[in-house]
Design an enzyme around this catalytic site. Sequence first.
Site, PDB file in Angstrom:
ATOM      1  N   GLU A   1       4.581  -6.322  -0.700  1.00 29.92           N
ATOM      2  CA  GLU A   1       3.660  -5.997  -1.793  1.00 29.92           C
ATOM      3  C   GLU A   1       2.764  -4.822  -1.431  1.00 29.92           C
ATOM      4  O   GLU A   1       2.020  -4.863  -0.450  1.00 29.92           O
ATOM      5  CB  GLU A   1       2.798  -7.215  -2.135  1.00 29.92           C
ATOM      6  CG  GLU A   1       1.895  -6.981  -3.330  1.00 29.92           C
ATOM      7  CD  GLU A   1       1.160  -8.233  -3.779  1.00 29.92           C
ATOM      8  OE1 GLU A   1       0.125  -8.100  -4.448  1.00 29.92           O
ATOM      9  OE2 GLU A   1       1.618  -9.344  -3.454  1.00 29.92           O
TER      10      GLU A   1
ATOM     11  N   LYS B   1      -4.478 -16.829  -4.411  1.00 24.50           N
ATOM     12  CA  LYS B   1      -3.260 -16.072  -4.126  1.00 24.50           C
ATOM     13  C   LYS B   1      -3.611 -14.807  -3.360  1.00 24.50           C
ATOM     14  O   LYS B   1      -2.913 -14.398  -2.433  1.00 24.50           O
ATOM     15  CB  LYS B   1      -2.544 -15.738  -5.433  1.00 24.50           C
ATOM     16  CG  LYS B   1      -1.130 -15.155  -5.240  1.00 24.50           C
ATOM     17  CD  LYS B   1      -1.103 -13.652  -5.128  1.00 24.50           C
ATOM     18  CE  LYS B   1       0.307 -13.123  -4.986  1.00 24.50           C
ATOM     19  NZ  LYS B   1       0.365 -11.652  -4.838  1.00 24.50           N
TER      20      LYS B   1
ATOM     21  N   ASP C   1       5.087 -20.878  10.025  1.00 24.77           N
ATOM     22  CA  ASP C   1       5.604 -21.439   8.785  1.00 24.77           C
ATOM     23  C   ASP C   1       4.589 -21.201   7.679  1.00 24.77           C
ATOM     24  O   ASP C   1       3.689 -22.005   7.444  1.00 24.77           O
ATOM     25  CB  ASP C   1       5.869 -22.936   8.974  1.00 24.77           C
ATOM     26  CG  ASP C   1       6.491 -23.591   7.747  1.00 24.77           C
ATOM     27  OD1 ASP C   1       6.583 -22.916   6.700  1.00 24.77           O
ATOM     28  OD2 ASP C   1       6.879 -24.758   7.833  1.00 24.77           O
TER      29      ASP C   1
ATOM     30  N   HIS D   1      -4.039   0.220  -6.489  1.00 20.78           N
ATOM     31  CA  HIS D   1      -2.616  -0.079  -6.426  1.00 20.78           C
ATOM     32  C   HIS D   1      -1.734   1.126  -6.742  1.00 20.78           C
ATOM     33  O   HIS D   1      -0.616   1.223  -6.257  1.00 20.78           O
ATOM     34  CB  HIS D   1      -2.279  -1.180  -7.448  1.00 20.78           C
ATOM     35  CG  HIS D   1      -2.499  -2.560  -6.934  1.00 20.78           C
ATOM     36  ND1 HIS D   1      -1.669  -3.145  -6.013  1.00 20.78           N
ATOM     37  CD2 HIS D   1      -3.437  -3.478  -7.238  1.00 20.78           C
ATOM     38  CE1 HIS D   1      -2.100  -4.375  -5.764  1.00 20.78           C
ATOM     39  NE2 HIS D   1      -3.170  -4.598  -6.495  1.00 20.78           N
TER      40      HIS D   1
END
Length: 413
Positions: free
Chosen positions: A76, A254, A270, A367
Amino acid sequence: MNEKSFYKLTYKQRIEYLTQKLNLSDQQVELITGANDLISDQLIENFLLNYDLPEGIMTNLKVNNKSYMIPMVTEEPSVIAAASYGAKMLANQTGVIAEVLDNELTGQIIIETHDLEQLNAYITTKQAHLIEIANQSHPTILKYGGRAKNISVRVLDHNLVSLDVNVDTAEAMGANIMNTMLEAMANELSSQITGQIIMSILSNYADKKLVKVTGKVAFDQLSKHGDGQKVAQLIEKASYISTIDYKRATTNNKGIMNGIDAAAIALGNDWRAIESSVHAFAAKDGHYVGLSQWRVVEQQLVGQMILPMPVGFVGGATKVLPKAQLNKDIAKIENVREEMQVLAAVGLAQNLAALRALVSEGIQKGHMNLQFKSMAMANGAKTSEVDMVIKELRKIDHPSSDDVIEILKDIRK
């Protein structure tokens, strides 16, 4: 040969089978066979190839007065840039102050019984004996300072009970250690109690593996235009909104996990276990909330976060994968507690950068450069063409893939 026997094939036979069944081209076969190694073939079942993700370095992170450069694996755009920027803002004050509150893994032995009184009595009188059985089932853990610690009885409904077992797994994440201990205790219990043992398995609800991180940011670090106090106040409001609105909380968390996952993957951990425990912890009070809290205190913005961090410093992929070991050397992390603290600090820095962007120039501005680059490459731009494509995309209000294709046509003329 049918697919039920696929697992019996050698690597070469697997490729031949897939080539024939799926009509793979020579170029596709070359892509597959050029990305394999013996380690991965032993690590997972039906191995095909190593699937690469980009790895970069997060800079500026300061935790408990120690500076770090943290490898991060992510596809990302802007995650690493944002984490580095957030860390820089925090480092200009005291850096991140981190503390491990607990470091125990929880496991469950689920029992169906109609005699809860007998089960309670047995656990009360024989707890030390069961803990000894657990420790002897995995004696090497004692050498590293770990051990099973206690057992509690939790009633799930009228005839289902969970024996919750807490284990200090030392430097390991501890899934295999825990499951071995649980099965050893379950074998003993099966002949001593009235009831049926349904299952014995670790819990990924890691509320006994908690880290607390705190960071401070001066107002002048939040804006280049002299309105840092206003930005801080807006961040405080955004933080509050994540505690009252589950939709906003989900996106907030998130963003935190953008940083934590990327670092956890790089270190061979993990990340799915971390994700499940973090999101469950966010809903521990019956409603889902944002895990970070930012408040304006005097002349600075103060952020705090408590979250579970079920990671391991040794064992599993951390030892098997050479790049995971390399990344631990790059990060200069020396033990599991330090690893827990650093990963949580990465999440706090990531969250700070995201919130600052959201309430000031907007998330898209930061972004766009990286999004343009991804768009250019996804539509066939060569490395030498990317900068020229980005320059042209900036002139378009809402650029699309079609625009990239047209720009490339012009460039290549």
